[in-house]
Scaffold this motif. Structure first.
Motif, PDB file in Angstrom:
ATOM      1  N   PRO A 111      14.165   0.501   4.684  1.00 44.59           N
ATOM      2  CA  PRO A 111      12.927  -0.281   4.582  1.00 44.59           C
ATOM      3  C   PRO A 111      11.666   0.559   4.785  1.00 44.59           C
ATOM      4  CG  PRO A 111      14.476  -1.288   6.144  1.00 44.59           C
ATOM      5  CD  PRO A 111      15.051   0.019   5.754  1.00 44.59           C
ATOM      6  N   TYR A 112      10.626   0.204   4.046  1.00 50.34           N
ATOM      7  CA  TYR A 112       9.333   0.845   4.246  1.00 50.34           C
ATOM      8  C   TYR A 112       8.894   0.600   5.686  1.00 50.34           C
ATOM      9  CZ  TYR A 112       4.343   1.857   3.884  1.00 50.34           C
ATOM     10  OH  TYR A 112       3.090   2.354   4.092  1.00 50.34           O
ATOM     11  N   PRO A 113       8.557   1.657   6.429  1.00 51.69           N
ATOM     12  CA  PRO A 113       8.353   1.507   7.870  1.00 51.69           C
ATOM     13  C   PRO A 113       7.117   0.719   8.283  1.00 51.69           C
ATOM     14  CG  PRO A 113       8.898   3.789   7.303  1.00 51.69           C
ATOM     15  CD  PRO A 113       8.596   3.074   6.024  1.00 51.69           C
ATOM     16  N   PHE A 114       6.103   0.625   7.421  1.00 52.55           N
ATOM     17  CA  PHE A 114       4.837   0.024   7.840  1.00 52.55           C
ATOM     18  C   PHE A 114       4.467  -1.164   6.945  1.00 52.55           C
ATOM     19  CE2 PHE A 114       4.959   4.582   8.729  1.00 52.55           C
ATOM     20  CZ  PHE A 114       4.956   4.536  10.116  1.00 52.55           C
ATOM     21  N   ALA A 115       5.481  -1.958   6.627  1.00 56.02           N
ATOM     22  CA  ALA A 115       5.285  -3.081   5.718  1.00 56.02           C
ATOM     23  C   ALA A 115       4.335  -4.125   6.289  1.00 56.02           C
ATOM     24  CB  ALA A 115       6.632  -3.720   5.395  1.00 56.02           C
ATOM     25  N   ASP A 116       4.249  -4.226   7.612  1.00 56.39           N
ATOM     26  CA  ASP A 116       3.346  -5.196   8.231  1.00 56.39           C
ATOM     27  C   ASP A 116       1.899  -4.723   8.183  1.00 56.39           C
ATOM     28  OD1 ASP A 116       4.128  -3.108   9.951  1.00 56.39           O
ATOM     29  OD2 ASP A 116       3.551  -4.262  11.724  1.00 56.39           O
ATOM     30  N   GLU A 117       1.674  -3.488   7.750  1.00 57.11           N
ATOM     31  CA  GLU A 117       0.313  -2.974   7.615  1.00 57.11           C
ATOM     32  C   GLU A 117      -0.050  -2.840   6.134  1.00 57.11           C
ATOM     33  OE1 GLU A 117       0.212  -0.686  11.920  1.00 57.11           O
ATOM     34  OE2 GLU A 117       0.294   0.531  10.101  1.00 57.11           O
ATOM     35  N   LYS A 118       0.428  -1.797   5.468  1.00 65.35           N
ATOM     36  CA  LYS A 118       0.156  -1.663   4.036  1.00 65.35           C
ATOM     37  C   LYS A 118       0.772  -0.382   3.512  1.00 65.35           C
ATOM     38  CE  LYS A 118      -4.300   0.827   4.338  1.00 65.35           C
ATOM     39  NZ  LYS A 118      -4.247   1.117   5.772  1.00 65.35           N
ATOM     40  N   VAL A 119       0.885  -0.282   2.203  1.00 66.34           N
ATOM     41  CA  VAL A 119       0.962   0.993   1.501  1.00 66.34           C
ATOM     42  C   VAL A 119      -0.462   1.293   1.064  1.00 66.34           C
ATOM     43  CG1 VAL A 119       1.746   2.185  -0.570  1.00 66.34           C
ATOM     44  CG2 VAL A 119       3.333   0.738   0.710  1.00 66.34           C
ATOM     45  N   LEU A 122       2.610  14.871  -6.137  1.00 64.52           N
ATOM     46  CA  LEU A 122       1.845  14.855  -4.901  1.00 64.52           C
ATOM     47  C   LEU A 122       1.873  13.462  -4.268  1.00 64.52           C
ATOM     48  CD1 LEU A 122      -0.205  16.672  -3.147  1.00 64.52           C
ATOM     49  CD2 LEU A 122      -1.833  15.005  -4.020  1.00 64.52           C
ATOM     50  N   PHE A 123       1.636  12.442  -5.062  1.00 65.14           N
ATOM     51  CA  PHE A 123       1.732  11.085  -4.527  1.00 65.14           C
ATOM     52  C   PHE A 123       3.108  10.862  -3.920  1.00 65.14           C
ATOM     53  CE2 PHE A 123       3.660   6.958  -5.579  1.00 65.14           C
ATOM     54  CZ  PHE A 123       3.033   6.183  -4.606  1.00 65.14           C
ATOM     55  N   HIS A 124       4.143  11.284  -4.635  1.00 66.05           N
ATOM     56  CA  HIS A 124       5.508  11.055  -4.164  1.00 66.05           C
ATOM     57  C   HIS A 124       5.771  11.813  -2.871  1.00 66.05           C
ATOM     58  CE1 HIS A 124       9.910  11.065  -4.088  1.00 66.05           C
ATOM     59  NE2 HIS A 124       9.840  10.027  -4.907  1.00 66.05           N
ATOM     60  N   HIS A 125       5.327  13.066  -2.799  1.00 63.34           N
ATOM     61  CA  HIS A 125       5.584  13.878  -1.606  1.00 63.34           C
ATOM     62  C   HIS A 125       4.899  13.281  -0.380  1.00 63.34           C
ATOM     63  CE1 HIS A 125       6.352  17.565   0.714  1.00 63.34           C
ATOM     64  NE2 HIS A 125       5.153  17.347   1.224  1.00 63.34           N
ATOM     65  N   GLU A 126       3.621  12.928  -0.510  1.00 65.71           N
ATOM     66  CA  GLU A 126       2.916  12.371   0.648  1.00 65.71           C
ATOM     67  C   GLU A 126       3.490  11.016   1.037  1.00 65.71           C
ATOM     68  OE1 GLU A 126       1.459  14.552   1.979  1.00 65.71           O
ATOM     69  OE2 GLU A 126       0.530  15.848   0.497  1.00 65.71           O
ATOM     70  N   PHE A 127       3.908  10.242   0.058  1.00 64.69           N
ATOM     71  CA  PHE A 127       4.490   8.934   0.362  1.00 64.69           C
ATOM     72  C   PHE A 127       5.827   9.090   1.074  1.00 64.69           C
ATOM     73  CE2 PHE A 127       6.413   4.778  -1.150  1.00 64.69           C
ATOM     74  CZ  PHE A 127       5.678   4.010  -0.272  1.00 64.69           C
ATOM     75  N   ALA A 128       6.586  10.128   0.729  1.00 61.77           N
ATOM     76  CA  ALA A 128       7.856  10.379   1.415  1.00 61.77           C
ATOM     77  C   ALA A 128       7.648  10.570   2.910  1.00 61.77           C
ATOM     78  CB  ALA A 128       8.535  11.616   0.819  1.00 61.77           C
ATOM     79  N   HIS A 129       6.474  11.076   3.294  1.00 66.56           N
ATOM     80  CA  HIS A 129       6.198  11.308   4.712  1.00 66.56           C
ATOM     81  C   HIS A 129       6.061  10.013   5.510  1.00 66.56           C
ATOM     82  CE1 HIS A 129       6.010  15.611   4.874  1.00 66.56           C
ATOM     83  NE2 HIS A 129       5.083  15.698   3.937  1.00 66.56           N
ATOM     84  N   GLU A 130       5.897   8.887   4.844  1.00 67.32           N
ATOM     85  CA  GLU A 130       5.898   7.636   5.608  1.00 67.32           C
ATOM     86  C   GLU A 130       7.245   7.464   6.316  1.00 67.32           C
ATOM     87  OE1 GLU A 130       3.215   6.326   6.195  1.00 67.32           O
ATOM     88  OE2 GLU A 130       2.015   5.740   4.450  1.00 67.32           O
ATOM     89  N   TRP A 131       8.307   7.981   5.711  1.00 67.13           N
ATOM     90  CA  TRP A 131       9.628   7.968   6.335  1.00 67.13           C
ATOM     91  C   TRP A 131       9.835   9.239   7.166  1.00 67.13           C
ATOM     92  CZ3 TRP A 131       8.460   5.571   1.875  1.00 67.13           C
ATOM     93  CH2 TRP A 131       8.983   4.283   1.660  1.00 67.13           C
ATOM     94  N   PHE A 132       9.509  10.381   6.578  1.00 70.19           N
ATOM     95  CA  PHE A 132       9.804  11.684   7.187  1.00 70.19           C
ATOM     96  C   PHE A 132       8.501  12.322   7.661  1.00 70.19           C
ATOM     97  CE2 PHE A 132      12.882  10.814   3.798  1.00 70.19           C
ATOM     98  CZ  PHE A 132      14.056  10.808   4.541  1.00 70.19           C
ATOM     99  N   GLY A 133       8.134  12.044   8.893  1.00 71.46           N
ATOM    100  CA  GLY A 133       6.883  12.529   9.453  1.00 71.46           C
ATOM    101  C   GLY A 133       6.163  11.442  10.216  1.00 71.46           C
ATOM    102  N   ASN A 134       6.098  10.243   9.627  1.00 70.71           N
ATOM    103  CA  ASN A 134       5.412   9.131  10.276  1.00 70.71           C
ATOM    104  C   ASN A 134       6.389   8.174  10.959  1.00 70.71           C
ATOM    105  OD1 ASN A 134       3.065  10.262   9.319  1.00 70.71           O
ATOM    106  ND2 ASN A 134       2.941   8.940   7.527  1.00 70.71           N
ATOM    107  N   GLN A 135       7.465   7.768  10.282  1.00 67.67           N
ATOM    108  CA  GLN A 135       8.491   6.943  10.932  1.00 67.67           C
ATOM    109  C   GLN A 135       9.329   7.790  11.900  1.00 67.67           C
ATOM    110  OE1 GLN A 135       9.458   3.932  11.567  1.00 67.67           O
ATOM    111  NE2 GLN A 135      11.426   4.530  12.444  1.00 67.67           N
ATOM    112  N   VAL A 136       9.918   8.873  11.419  1.00 73.31           N
ATOM    113  CA  VAL A 136      10.561   9.832  12.323  1.00 73.31           C
ATOM    114  C   VAL A 136       9.658  11.051  12.403  1.00 73.31           C
ATOM    115  CG1 VAL A 136      12.028  10.870  10.511  1.00 73.31           C
ATOM    116  CG2 VAL A 136      12.645  11.109  12.919  1.00 73.31           C
ATOM    117  N   THR A 137       9.254  11.399  13.612  1.00 72.19           N
ATOM    118  CA  THR A 137       8.342  12.510  13.849  1.00 72.19           C
ATOM    119  C   THR A 137       9.052  13.565  14.679  1.00 72.19           C
ATOM    120  OG1 THR A 137       6.446  11.001  13.835  1.00 72.19           O
ATOM    121  CG2 THR A 137       6.105  13.161  14.833  1.00 72.19           C
ATOM    122  N   ALA A 138       8.874  14.814  14.305  1.00 72.24           N
ATOM    123  CA  ALA A 138       9.424  15.906  15.112  1.00 72.24           C
ATOM    124  C   ALA A 138       8.635  15.999  16.411  1.00 72.24           C
ATOM    125  CB  ALA A 138       9.330  17.222  14.344  1.00 72.24           C
ATOM    126  N   ALA A 139       9.319  15.860  17.549  1.00 73.05           N
ATOM    127  CA  ALA A 139       8.642  15.924  18.842  1.00 73.05           C
ATOM    128  C   ALA A 139       8.156  17.337  19.152  1.00 73.05           C
ATOM    129  CB  ALA A 139       9.576  15.434  19.943  1.00 73.05           C
TER     130      ALA A 139
END
Length: 561
Positions: free
Chosen positions: A280-288, A320-337
């Motif tokens: 699932p898109y991690p921030f569906a309650d906010e927006k894309v 570019l759109f695809h790469h930055e959007f992928a970060h909603e999952w990899f970077g924003n949903q799961v973040t390297a501590a």
């Protein structure tokens, strides 16, 4: 005449690219932290910005709420000294200027009384000044002051490398995320300020300025962004395969409606891909959300920066759109501590593009896109060093960093892992890394922190194989595994130079059939009838050393001189 001279003087005082300079402290994002920073939980940041393009200045007011995890006598907060503090109040009581100092970009505030573990504190910090102007955004951080073709202000920020302290008083390390952020961005008349999270409302002030109010839950520290311009909007609603509805927004410059519509049309199929393949898109309650920016791009949570100028590509989608959007999952949903695990952001996001090509068109597109990435791997430094590192120490080759290998080598490592353990185990492992659970659904997960070691443990559980040797070879050593192939009569011998440390099985095509050699102990043999043509690894499933690629890269480097 006097007015003209004043205008010329004002223009000459505006900061150039790379100015004002940053201290070494501000340039460092992540790495070892003061005990006072790890001793607090960041509960809430209420941030007010006023953007003044004509003066190239910002004014800020930050109300920060922390809970002490341990006894605490002072707050240590990162803030670039180019944004000097004018006042600080603790729990509503103003402090004397003697109670704080910020000589190098780390603001130290003496608390009126010490905190016990579990107690809360609110710090209101009023500040402002001339933020560092990016030299070459997004690779060099800062603010970008630009203008539209008709001369109206067009402003954007990017802070991934040097950190959030270029804009606001923060805890500048990955796990320093506030649980909740409210943003209030005041801009000149006629301009808009799309930002992170959900729009609460827009206030029109008496002089025509507008204040844009946003609320975002647990944004990545460097993902909080300012974007200001005379934007036009495209909006829509996406009905997810999980049953929920997701608002879609694209803010773009006037005069680019047709190009903007074409990019906006990519939102829905890209969402469908990620939700089907990852979850699932991690921030569906906010927006894309996406906003057009005067720099290339950045994964600002729910307001990704896009500056690819609507370039076309043979794969049929905007990388570019695809790469930055992928970060909603990899970077924003799961973040390297720890920035040492930076490849979890970039390697995964990079790999999602050939996977999308596979999803759209099949194996030929997937392998073609992977080949382009393969040829850009440099192998100068390990991707992971198992140390607490800053962002620059991971990324900058001059500081021992792996550079773009966290993208390309990271992606090819994932390709090899998927071929080794199979699709089912691979995607189960990725899903658990991203969501922290096997059964993600809208509402049952929150953003989380992950690490390479955690991913290794998950892969072991999902595949039933201990693959420490695999991760050591690809992530913790700079050089690639090297396979030797010898043919002696009817015997074909394959041997990894790493020996038993790298028992990677290999496929061999003999005529029309494909055989898999187990390579236990790092070597294996196969009987091949005389005259039969042999192709090792015919589907390029395994990332390994290639003398042809090395020679190509050397030739390229010489040609550029």
């Amino acid at each position: 005449m006097i007015s003209l001279l004043l205008l010329i003087a004002a223009a000459s005082s505006l900061p150039d690219k790379g100015q004002p300079p940053l201290t070494a402290q501000t340039r460092m994002s992540g790495g070892p932290r003061p005990a006072e920073q790890t001793a607090v939980r960041f509960d809430h940041a209420d941030l007010s910005f006023e953007v003044v393009p004509r003066q190239r200045r910002i004014r800020g007011d930050a109300l920060l709420t922390f809970t002490a995890r341990a006894p605490l006598a002072r707050l240590v907060i990162d803030l670039d000294r180019n944004l000097p503090v004018s006042s600080i109040a603790i729990d509503g009581s103003p402090l004397s200027k003697r109670a704080w100092s910020n000589p190098e970009g780390q603001l130290v505030i003496a608390l009126p009384k010490p905190l016990a573990a579990g107690e809360k504190v609110q710090a209101r910090i009023t500040y402002g000044g001339t933020p560092h102007v990016a030299l070459n955004a997004p690779w060099d951080d800062g603010i970008v002051w630009s203008s539209t073709p008709d001369g109206r202000p067009w402003v954007a920020t990017t802070t991934q490398g040097y950190g959030c302290d270029q804009l606001w008083p923060c805890l500048d390390f990955p796990s320093g995320e506030p649980a909740l952020v409210d943003l209030h961005i005041t801009v000149p008349p006629g301009l808009k300020a799309p930002s992170n999270g959900r729009l609460i409302g827009v206030d029109t002030l008496s002089d025509g300025r507008t204040r844009w109010n946003w609320r975002a839950r647990q944004p990545n520290t460097y993902a909080i962004a300012l974007a200001v311009g005379p934007f036009e909007e495209l909006t829509g609603t996406y009905r997810s395969r999980y049953g929920n509805e997701i608002p879609l927004y694209y803010w773009y410059l006037p005069g680019k409606t047709e190009q903007a519509k074409a990019l906006f049309a990519e939102f829905a199929p890209t969402l469908d891909f990620f939700e089907q393949v990852i979850g699932p898109y991690p921030f569906a309650d906010e927006k894309v959300g996406v906003v057009e920016t005067p720099h290339m791009g950045m994964e600002h949570q729910t307001i990704n920066a896009y500056g690819n100028n609507y370039a076309k590509a043979p794969e049929g989608f905007d990388w570019l759109f695809h790469h930055e959007f992928a970060h909603e999952w990899f970077g924003n949903q799961v973040t390297a501590a720890n920035w040492d695990d930076y490849w979890l952001h970039e390697g995964f996001a990079q790999y999602m593009q050939p996977l999308y090509g596979l999803w759209r068109e099949g194996d030929a597109r997937y392998l073609t896109m992977l080949e382009t990435q393969r040829n850009r791997i440099t192998n100068r430094a390990p991707i992971v060093r198992d140390k607490l590192l800053s962002e620059e120490e991971v990324y900058e080759p001059s500081l021992g960093g792996a550079g773009t290998d966290i993208y390309y080598k990271g992606a090819l490592t994932l390709h090899t892992l998927r071929g080794l353990i199979g699709d089912d185990a691979f995607y189960r492992a990725v899903r658990r890394l991203v969501y922290g659970r096997k059964d993600p659904a809208p509402g049952n997960f929150r953003p989380r922190f992950g690490s390479t070691r955690e991913f290794e443990a998950i892969v072991k559980e999902e595949s039933g194989q201990d693959l420490g040797w695999f991760f050591d070879a690809y992530l913790r050593r700079a050089e690639l595994p090297d396979l030797t192939v010898r043919r002696d009569g009817d015997t074909l011998r394959l041997e990894w130079r790493e020996g038993s440390r790298f028992p990677m099985p290999m496929e061999v095509k003999i005529g029309d059939r494909v055989e898999r050699i187990a390579m236990a102990g790092g070597s294996g043999t196969l009987t091949v009838p005389a005259g039969q043509h042999v192709v090792v690894d015919p589907m390029a499933r395994v990332l390994r050393r290639s003398s042809a690629v090395e020679q190509y890269q050397t030739w390229q480097a010489r040609a550029r001189q």
